[in-house]
Design a protein around this motif. Structure first.
Motif, PDB file in Angstrom:
ATOM      1  N   LEU A  78       0.847  -1.197   0.000  1.00  0.00           N
ATOM      2  CA  LEU A  78       0.000   0.000   0.000  1.00  0.00           C
ATOM      3  C   LEU A  78       0.884   1.248   0.000  1.00  0.00           C
ATOM      4  O   LEU A  78       1.781   1.374   0.827  1.00  0.00           O
ATOM      5  CB  LEU A  78      -0.890   0.011   1.251  1.00  0.00           C
ATOM      6  CG  LEU A  78      -1.736   1.270   1.486  1.00  0.00           C
ATOM      7  CD1 LEU A  78      -2.752   1.479   0.371  1.00  0.00           C
ATOM      8  CD2 LEU A  78      -2.465   1.184   2.831  1.00  0.00           C
ATOM      9  N   ARG A  79       0.654   2.129  -0.968  1.00  0.00           N
ATOM     10  CA  ARG A  79       1.332   3.436  -0.976  1.00  0.00           C
ATOM     11  C   ARG A  79       0.285   4.509  -0.757  1.00  0.00           C
ATOM     12  O   ARG A  79      -0.742   4.524  -1.431  1.00  0.00           O
ATOM     13  CB  ARG A  79       2.008   3.708  -2.318  1.00  0.00           C
ATOM     14  CG  ARG A  79       3.373   3.147  -2.471  1.00  0.00           C
ATOM     15  CD  ARG A  79       4.373   3.741  -1.459  1.00  0.00           C
ATOM     16  NE  ARG A  79       5.625   3.001  -1.477  1.00  0.00           N
ATOM     17  CZ  ARG A  79       5.837   1.852  -0.835  1.00  0.00           C
ATOM     18  NH1 ARG A  79       4.892   1.314  -0.106  1.00  0.00           N
ATOM     19  NH2 ARG A  79       7.000   1.234  -0.913  1.00  0.00           N
ATOM     20  N   VAL A  80       0.541   5.376   0.204  1.00  0.00           N
ATOM     21  CA  VAL A  80      -0.389   6.460   0.489  1.00  0.00           C
ATOM     22  C   VAL A  80       0.274   7.766   0.050  1.00  0.00           C
ATOM     23  O   VAL A  80       1.324   8.141   0.571  1.00  0.00           O
ATOM     24  CB  VAL A  80      -0.730   6.503   1.999  1.00  0.00           C
ATOM     25  CG1 VAL A  80      -1.635   7.678   2.307  1.00  0.00           C
ATOM     26  CG2 VAL A  80      -1.400   5.198   2.410  1.00  0.00           C
ATOM     27  N   LEU A  81      -0.320   8.408  -0.940  1.00  0.00           N
ATOM     28  CA  LEU A  81       0.215   9.691  -1.417  1.00  0.00           C
ATOM     29  C   LEU A  81      -0.639  10.815  -0.855  1.00  0.00           C
ATOM     30  O   LEU A  81      -1.800  10.974  -1.226  1.00  0.00           O
ATOM     31  CB  LEU A  81       0.172   9.756  -2.945  1.00  0.00           C
ATOM     32  CG  LEU A  81       1.150   8.865  -3.707  1.00  0.00           C
ATOM     33  CD1 LEU A  81       0.931   8.994  -5.201  1.00  0.00           C
ATOM     34  CD2 LEU A  81       2.586   9.214  -3.349  1.00  0.00           C
ATOM     35  N   MET A  82      -0.056  11.554   0.074  1.00  0.00           N
ATOM     36  CA  MET A  82      -0.763  12.680   0.675  1.00  0.00           C
ATOM     37  C   MET A  82       0.281  13.778   0.895  1.00  0.00           C
ATOM     38  O   MET A  82       1.480  13.493   0.912  1.00  0.00           O
ATOM     39  CB  MET A  82      -1.352  12.290   2.040  1.00  0.00           C
ATOM     40  CG  MET A  82      -2.539  11.357   1.961  1.00  0.00           C
ATOM     41  SD  MET A  82      -3.493  11.369   3.501  1.00  0.00           S
ATOM     42  CE  MET A  82      -2.712  10.083   4.416  1.00  0.00           C
ATOM     43  N   ALA A 117       7.657  11.682  -4.173  1.00  0.00           N
ATOM     44  CA  ALA A 117       6.793  10.635  -3.603  1.00  0.00           C
ATOM     45  C   ALA A 117       5.989   9.959  -4.716  1.00  0.00           C
ATOM     46  O   ALA A 117       5.779   8.738  -4.699  1.00  0.00           O
ATOM     47  CB  ALA A 117       5.853  11.243  -2.569  1.00  0.00           C
ATOM     48  N   VAL A 118       5.549  10.746  -5.696  1.00  0.00           N
ATOM     49  CA  VAL A 118       4.791  10.166  -6.815  1.00  0.00           C
ATOM     50  C   VAL A 118       5.705   9.249  -7.643  1.00  0.00           C
ATOM     51  O   VAL A 118       5.307   8.144  -8.024  1.00  0.00           O
ATOM     52  CB  VAL A 118       4.169  11.280  -7.699  1.00  0.00           C
ATOM     53  CG1 VAL A 118       3.514  10.685  -8.935  1.00  0.00           C
ATOM     54  CG2 VAL A 118       3.144  12.072  -6.902  1.00  0.00           C
ATOM     55  N   CYS A 119       6.942   9.707  -7.885  1.00  0.00           N
ATOM     56  CA  CYS A 119       7.878   8.875  -8.657  1.00  0.00           C
ATOM     57  C   CYS A 119       8.137   7.561  -7.923  1.00  0.00           C
ATOM     58  O   CYS A 119       8.207   6.494  -8.542  1.00  0.00           O
ATOM     59  CB  CYS A 119       9.195   9.615  -8.888  1.00  0.00           C
ATOM     60  SG  CYS A 119       8.966  11.015  -9.981  1.00  0.00           S
ATOM     61  N   GLU A 120       8.238   7.644  -6.603  1.00  0.00           N
ATOM     62  CA  GLU A 120       8.470   6.420  -5.820  1.00  0.00           C
ATOM     63  C   GLU A 120       7.260   5.500  -5.952  1.00  0.00           C
ATOM     64  O   GLU A 120       7.393   4.287  -6.058  1.00  0.00           O
ATOM     65  CB  GLU A 120       8.738   6.803  -4.355  1.00  0.00           C
ATOM     66  CG  GLU A 120       9.414   5.710  -3.521  1.00  0.00           C
ATOM     67  CD  GLU A 120       8.454   4.615  -3.058  1.00  0.00           C
ATOM     68  OE1 GLU A 120       8.892   3.465  -2.921  1.00  0.00           O
ATOM     69  OE2 GLU A 120       7.254   4.900  -2.859  1.00  0.00           O
ATOM     70  N   ALA A 121       6.048   6.099  -5.987  1.00  0.00           N
ATOM     71  CA  ALA A 121       4.826   5.287  -6.116  1.00  0.00           C
ATOM     72  C   ALA A 121       4.761   4.631  -7.501  1.00  0.00           C
ATOM     73  O   ALA A 121       4.317   3.485  -7.631  1.00  0.00           O
ATOM     74  CB  ALA A 121       3.595   6.160  -5.882  1.00  0.00           C
ATOM     75  N   VAL A 122       5.228   5.354  -8.516  1.00  0.00           N
ATOM     76  CA  VAL A 122       5.243   4.785  -9.876  1.00  0.00           C
ATOM     77  C   VAL A 122       6.176   3.574  -9.902  1.00  0.00           C
ATOM     78  O   VAL A 122       5.846   2.525 -10.466  1.00  0.00           O
ATOM     79  CB  VAL A 122       5.681   5.863 -10.908  1.00  0.00           C
ATOM     80  CG1 VAL A 122       5.973   5.245 -12.261  1.00  0.00           C
ATOM     81  CG2 VAL A 122       4.603   6.945 -11.024  1.00  0.00           C
ATOM     82  N   GLU A 123       7.303   3.721  -9.229  1.00  0.00           N
ATOM     83  CA  GLU A 123       8.271   2.617  -9.174  1.00  0.00           C
ATOM     84  C   GLU A 123       7.694   1.438  -8.365  1.00  0.00           C
ATOM     85  O   GLU A 123       7.818   0.284  -8.749  1.00  0.00           O
ATOM     86  CB  GLU A 123       9.568   3.156  -8.541  1.00  0.00           C
ATOM     87  CG  GLU A 123      10.779   2.283  -8.706  1.00  0.00           C
ATOM     88  CD  GLU A 123      11.151   1.574  -7.419  1.00  0.00           C
ATOM     89  OE1 GLU A 123      11.665   0.457  -7.493  1.00  0.00           O
ATOM     90  OE2 GLU A 123      10.881   2.146  -6.326  1.00  0.00           O
ATOM     91  N   LEU A 138      -3.118   4.896  -2.828  1.00  0.00           N
ATOM     92  CA  LEU A 138      -4.207   5.760  -2.336  1.00  0.00           C
ATOM     93  C   LEU A 138      -3.726   7.219  -2.408  1.00  0.00           C
ATOM     94  O   LEU A 138      -2.672   7.542  -1.869  1.00  0.00           O
ATOM     95  CB  LEU A 138      -4.518   5.346  -0.893  1.00  0.00           C
ATOM     96  CG  LEU A 138      -5.731   5.921  -0.157  1.00  0.00           C
ATOM     97  CD1 LEU A 138      -5.996   5.101   1.112  1.00  0.00           C
ATOM     98  CD2 LEU A 138      -5.613   7.372   0.202  1.00  0.00           C
ATOM     99  N   VAL A 139      -4.471   8.053  -3.091  1.00  0.00           N
ATOM    100  CA  VAL A 139      -4.080   9.461  -3.234  1.00  0.00           C
ATOM    101  C   VAL A 139      -5.159  10.355  -2.626  1.00  0.00           C
ATOM    102  O   VAL A 139      -6.318  10.296  -3.032  1.00  0.00           O
ATOM    103  CB  VAL A 139      -3.919   9.860  -4.722  1.00  0.00           C
ATOM    104  CG1 VAL A 139      -3.263  11.242  -4.831  1.00  0.00           C
ATOM    105  CG2 VAL A 139      -3.126   8.828  -5.498  1.00  0.00           C
ATOM    106  N   PHE A 140      -4.766  11.160  -1.638  1.00  0.00           N
ATOM    107  CA  PHE A 140      -5.750  12.039  -0.986  1.00  0.00           C
ATOM    108  C   PHE A 140      -5.067  13.258  -0.372  1.00  0.00           C
ATOM    109  O   PHE A 140      -4.086  13.085   0.322  1.00  0.00           O
ATOM    110  CB  PHE A 140      -6.497  11.267   0.102  1.00  0.00           C
ATOM    111  CG  PHE A 140      -7.405  12.136   0.920  1.00  0.00           C
ATOM    112  CD1 PHE A 140      -8.538  12.711   0.349  1.00  0.00           C
ATOM    113  CD2 PHE A 140      -7.131  12.412   2.256  1.00  0.00           C
ATOM    114  CE1 PHE A 140      -9.383  13.530   1.101  1.00  0.00           C
ATOM    115  CE2 PHE A 140      -7.973  13.223   3.006  1.00  0.00           C
ATOM    116  CZ  PHE A 140      -9.103  13.770   2.425  1.00  0.00           C
ATOM    117  N   PRO A 141      -5.552  14.454  -0.581  1.00  0.00           N
ATOM    118  CA  PRO A 141      -6.589  14.837  -1.539  1.00  0.00           C
ATOM    119  C   PRO A 141      -5.976  14.878  -2.937  1.00  0.00           C
ATOM    120  O   PRO A 141      -4.952  15.540  -3.135  1.00  0.00           O
ATOM    121  CB  PRO A 141      -7.009  16.238  -1.103  1.00  0.00           C
ATOM    122  CG  PRO A 141      -6.295  16.514   0.203  1.00  0.00           C
ATOM    123  CD  PRO A 141      -5.112  15.606   0.240  1.00  0.00           C
ATOM    124  N   ALA A 142      -6.615  14.195  -3.885  1.00  0.00           N
ATOM    125  CA  ALA A 142      -6.018  14.065  -5.214  1.00  0.00           C
ATOM    126  C   ALA A 142      -5.817  15.430  -5.875  1.00  0.00           C
ATOM    127  O   ALA A 142      -4.919  15.592  -6.692  1.00  0.00           O
ATOM    128  CB  ALA A 142      -6.893  13.168  -6.079  1.00  0.00           C
TER     129      ALA A 142
END
Ligand SMILES: [Zn+2]
Length: 353
Positions: A78-82, A117-123, A138-142
């Motif tokens: 699980l990756r949480v992007l916030m 953080a987004v690049c890490e999530a892509v990887e 999970l991206v919030f708030p997108a």
């Protein structure tokens, strides 16, 4: 740090929406709706259900190793992007490099979703999953992704590696790139009904008198009402707010932040406009508001509303707090007087009776 709210049963309206969503297919969901309806709990509940090792028709089991890993914020799939400020508030770990920079005081936690953080999530999406239940981002708030970060995620969203699913939760979906929106199935968050909200607030220890008033103050959003109670807001003070503003009483709000005051004034202005066109108020009890303004005065209330919107955009600037409060309260008094609005209908003493 784990948030006990995550392992406690979710609110019934979130549980109901989880049940609906897990029955549907789709690798990317956009959960949209106005703030305060439970975007984050629903997103986490859906992610937990997808990753759970023994899911039921209701969602995650709450007991398996996967559920436990989510509760303690260590799930490998699980990756949480916030924004970093949100991650820290909710007990999610930052990336190693980001944490180091903050520990070294090289920078403050970011209020945006950072591109690294987004690049890490892509990887992360390219990696093999660890628990055999796929992976979730999970991206919030997108809407906190800027154009660069959104574009960085877009390619993966368009062609996700087979086992990765996305949950984008947004309180302002109109601000998302159309290309991002079009890649997602959309779920609009449901408004909980008054009875379910009152029961839930009571289960969280709010007395009925506070629950009813703060639920009104939050516009019917129970999570927000609870947050207001936890921040020390009081239903009786909320009820007296319109009267204090009509009287230009700046002392009444001397301890309020400018953002809190602007928010309350916008709600007051909303309700006065609603009443002028014959609609019921939303945030205040009608008895705590002045009698409806004549329809002809709507234009004046409209200009006050525009002023407040503008102020809201710049409210975080380091203004002189006392002067700002006085200016806002003075403008409220003038706008209400110009609209021919007298004191609220219910006398303050009646509230105490
Ligand atoms: Zn489980």
């Amino acid at each position: 740090m784990s948030d006990p709210a995550d392992v406690a049963p979710v609110a019934p309206w979130i549980a109901a929406q989880t049940r609906t969503l897990i029955r549907q297919r789709g690798h990317a969901w956009l959960l949209q709706g106005p703030a305060g309806l439970g975007h984050y709990p629903l997103a986490l509940s859906l992610a937990s259900a997808w990753l759970c090792e023994a899911p039921t028709a209701d969602g995650a089991c709450g007991h398996c190793p996967s559920c436990h890993s989510i509760a303690v914020r260590t799930h490998a799939d699980l990756r949480v992007l916030m924004p970093e400020t949100h991650l820290l508030e909710l007990g999610w770990p930052l990336g190693e490099k980001a944490q180091q920079e903050i520990d070294d005081k090289a920078r403050k936690p970011s209020r945006e979703i950072r591109v690294d953080a987004v690049c890490e999530a892509v990887e992360f999406c390219q990696r093999t999953n660890a628990r055999n239940r796929g992976k979730v981002v999970l991206v919030f708030p997108a809407e906190d992704m800027n154009r660069i970060t959104a574009n960085a995620l877009l390619k993966t969203l368009e062609e996700p590696p087979g086992d990765t699913r996305f949950i984008l939760a947004s309180q302002a979906a109109h601000r998302l790139l159309p290309t991002v929106r079009s890649r997602c199935m959309v779920h609009t968050l449901a408004w909980p009904d008054a009875q379910a909200s009152a029961t839930w607030l009571s289960a969280h220890g709010l007395p009925a008198s506070q629950a009813a008033g703060l639920l009104r103050a939050s516009g019917g959003r129970p999570a927000l009402a609870l947050q207001m109670a936890q921040a020390g807001q009081d239903a009786a003070v909320w009820a007296r707010f319109p009267r204090a503003m009509a009287a230009g009483d700046a002392l009444f709000v001397k301890d309020w932040s400018a953002a809190q005051l602007v928010d309350a004034l916008q709600k007051l202005c909303h309700d006065l406009c609603a009443m002028a066109v014959g609609a019921p108020p939303r945030y205040f009890d009608p008895a705590d508001l002045p009698a409806a303004a004549p329809l002809a005065e709507l234009r004046g209330l409209g200009s006050w509303d525009r002023e407040l919107r503008h102020t809201r955009q710049v409210v975080d600037h380091p203004w002189n707090a006392g002067l700002m409060t006085e200016a806002l309260v003075g403008a409220a008094k003038m706008a209400m007087r110009a609209a021919g609005l007298g004191p609220p209908q219910r006398a303050p003493a009646a509230r105490l009776a």
